[in-house]
Structure formats: structure tokens, C-alpha cells
Design a protein around this motif. Structure first.
Motif, mmCIF file in Angstrom:
data_model
loop_
_atom_site.group_PDB
_atom_site.id
_atom_site.type_symbol
_atom_site.label_atom_id
_atom_site.label_comp_id
_atom_site.label_asym_id
_atom_site.label_seq_id
_atom_site.Cartn_x
_atom_site.Cartn_y
_atom_site.Cartn_z
ATOM 1 N N LEU A 1 -8.497 -4.146 6.694
ATOM 2 C CA LEU A 1 -9.041 -4.853 7.855
ATOM 3 C C LEU A 1 -10.315 -5.598 7.484
ATOM 4 N N GLN A 2 -11.170 -4.958 6.721
ATOM 5 C CA GLN A 2 -12.414 -5.589 6.293
ATOM 6 C C GLN A 2 -12.129 -6.841 5.460
ATOM 7 N N THR B 1 -2.512 -3.831 -4.518
ATOM 8 C CA THR B 1 -3.548 -3.997 -3.505
ATOM 9 C C THR B 1 -4.710 -3.053 -3.770
ATOM 10 N N ASP B 2 -5.915 -3.499 -3.399
ATOM 11 C CA ASP B 2 -7.099 -2.645 -3.512
ATOM 12 C C ASP B 2 -7.189 -1.683 -2.335
ATOM 13 N N ALA B 3 -6.540 -2.057 -1.232
ATOM 14 C CA ALA B 3 -6.684 -1.279 -0.007
ATOM 15 C C ALA B 3 -5.980 0.073 -0.091
ATOM 16 N N ARG B 4 -4.873 0.127 -0.854
ATOM 17 C CA ARG B 4 -4.050 1.340 -0.922
ATOM 18 C C ARG B 4 -3.746 1.804 0.503
ATOM 19 N N SER C 1 0.824 -1.212 0.000
ATOM 20 C CA SER C 1 0.000 0.000 0.000
ATOM 21 C C SER C 1 0.856 1.260 0.000
ATOM 22 N N ILE C 2 2.082 1.131 0.520
ATOM 23 C CA ILE C 2 3.010 2.273 0.560
ATOM 24 C C ILE C 2 3.904 2.311 -0.674
#
Length: 226
Positions: free
Chosen positions: A211-212, A201-204, A194-195
Motif C-alpha cells: 500500500l505504501q 516483490t519486496d512487499a511479500r 506475494s503469494i
């Protein structure tokens, strides 16, 4: 909980060090400054010579505490997972519902420690170091010998505590340790991505989305098991 943990010095396997670093001011300083330097430079560019210059000491003095920088990295990893175990124990101690305890455990694995202050080492800095550097301490030719010496005991104990919660919820689920280690390792990788590699990743940078995802992954895995 936070007031107790703030003053707590965690214990790690004695095979990780030659001399317990928190037994002296110099040892405590080299660990705290070493954590900062490894996070900033990466373990590849970090050296005991640079650390000695930073703390105004000598390389020889540092080698009295740790055999090499690899062992210092493993020490910091162990300290982090021991700290995580303490967070888990204190955060779930008065909670009877295993689903609620599991939710806390997943949050710890994905987001890091709940208590972010400690008088000995900075948990926030350790979290960054573990995300960026910890895998470099495991993927080595010496890992089998190190495993036999018990220096990965802290991460084992943290994972086993969460595995026991899963078994409490679904005793017939066959792979609790595999599921827990998958979440532990892949959540760190996704935090790294994400970094540094956001296209992976979809979370970025959205921690709640990550978490979800892992919460759904765990609950579906254990609920679908026969």
C-alpha cells in the motif's frame, strides 16, 4: 455503510449472462458455488459438469444462465468491480478533501473492498478469485467483441471515478486513466506474486508495504506533473 452494502445486490451488464442468476435459487447457488470452485480449481480445470455435480443439478440447467465458463468468470469479475465501485462511493461520500478520497481509492485498489460481507456473494472470496483468475478472462481473442458489448463497463466506471479524483487534485496531469489502470492491474499482480512468486516483490505478505509503495507512486506521479 456496511449495513447498507451487506444487503446490496450489484448490477452488471446483462450481456454477461443469459438469465439473471439471482432471479432464482438455482442461479444464486450456481454463482456462489461456481465462485468457490473456480478459486479452488482454477478456470482451466473448472467445468460446468463439475459444478452441476456439486450443486445437484444438470449441465443443461447451468447453460440456461451462462453461455460458458468464460462468461461466468467475466460475470464474477464484473460483480467484483461493481462492488468496489459501491465501496468507493460510500466510503468517500462525505469527504471533501480529494487527497483523503484518493487515499481511500488507492487502499481499495491495493487491499480490496472495505466492506467484506454481502448477502449475495462473498467479497473476500471474490477478491481471491480476481487476484488469481481475472487476467485469464481478459487476455483472449474475444476481448474486442466483448469490449464492444459493454461487459467491461464495471471496471471502467470504477477506474473513471478514481481518475476524476486525480484530475481534481491536478487538472494538468495528462495520464489519470493510465495511472489508475496501472495501479489496478499491477497491485493485483503483486498480490499474486506475494503469494506464489515472492521473489518478484519486496512487499511479500506485508500488505502495508504494498500500500505504501502504490500510494507513493501515485502521489509522486501527479505532483511531479507540470
Amino acid at each position: 455503510m456496511e449495513s447498507i452494502l451487506k444487503k446490496m445486490r450489484v448490477e452488471v451488464n446483462s450481456n454477461l449472462y443469459i438469465k439473471e442468476p439471482f432471479s432464482s435459487d438455482l442461479g444464486a447457488l450456481l454463482v456462489s458455488e461456481g465462485t468457490q470452485m473456480i478459486q479452488e480449481l482454477g478456470i482451466e480445470l473448472f467445468t460446468f459438469k463439475k459444478l452441476a455435480q456439486q450443486i445437484g443439478s444438470t449441465e443443461a440447467a447451468i447453460y440456461r444462465y451462462f453461455e460458458n465458463k468464460h462468461m461466468l468468470l467475466l460475470y464474477l469479475n464484473a460483480w467484483y468491480w461493481a462492488w468496489m465501485e459501491h465501496n468507493l462511493v460510500f466510503a468517500t461520500s462525505n469527504i471533501k478533501d480529494p487527497f483523503e478520497r484518493l487515499a481511500i481509492a488507492i487502499r481499495l485498489m491495493v487491499d480490496g473492498p472495505i466492506c467484506l460481507e454481502n448477502e449475495f456473494l462473498d467479497p473476500k472470496l471474490l477478491r481471491k478469485l480476481v487476484i488469481n483468475e481475472s487476467i485469464k478472462g481478459y487476455l483472449t481473442k474475444s476481448v474486442d467483441v466483448e469490449h464492444e458489448s459493454g461487459i467491461f463497463a464495471q471496471v471502467y466506471r470504477f477506474g473513471e471515478r478514481i481518475s476524476s479524483i486525480i484530475k481534481e487534485i491536478n487538472p494538468s496531469y495528462e495520464f489519470p486513466k493510465t495511472l489508475v489502470s496501472t495501479v489496478m492491474e499491477s497491485s493485483l499482480l503483486h498480490s499474486f506474486n506475494s503469494i506464489h512468486l515472492p521473489g518478484m516483490t519486496d512487499a511479500r505478505h506485508d500488505g502495508s508495504a504494498q500500500l505504501q509503495f502504490f500510494h507513493q507512486l501515485v502521489l509522486k506521479a501527479i505532483s511531479n506533473a507540470k
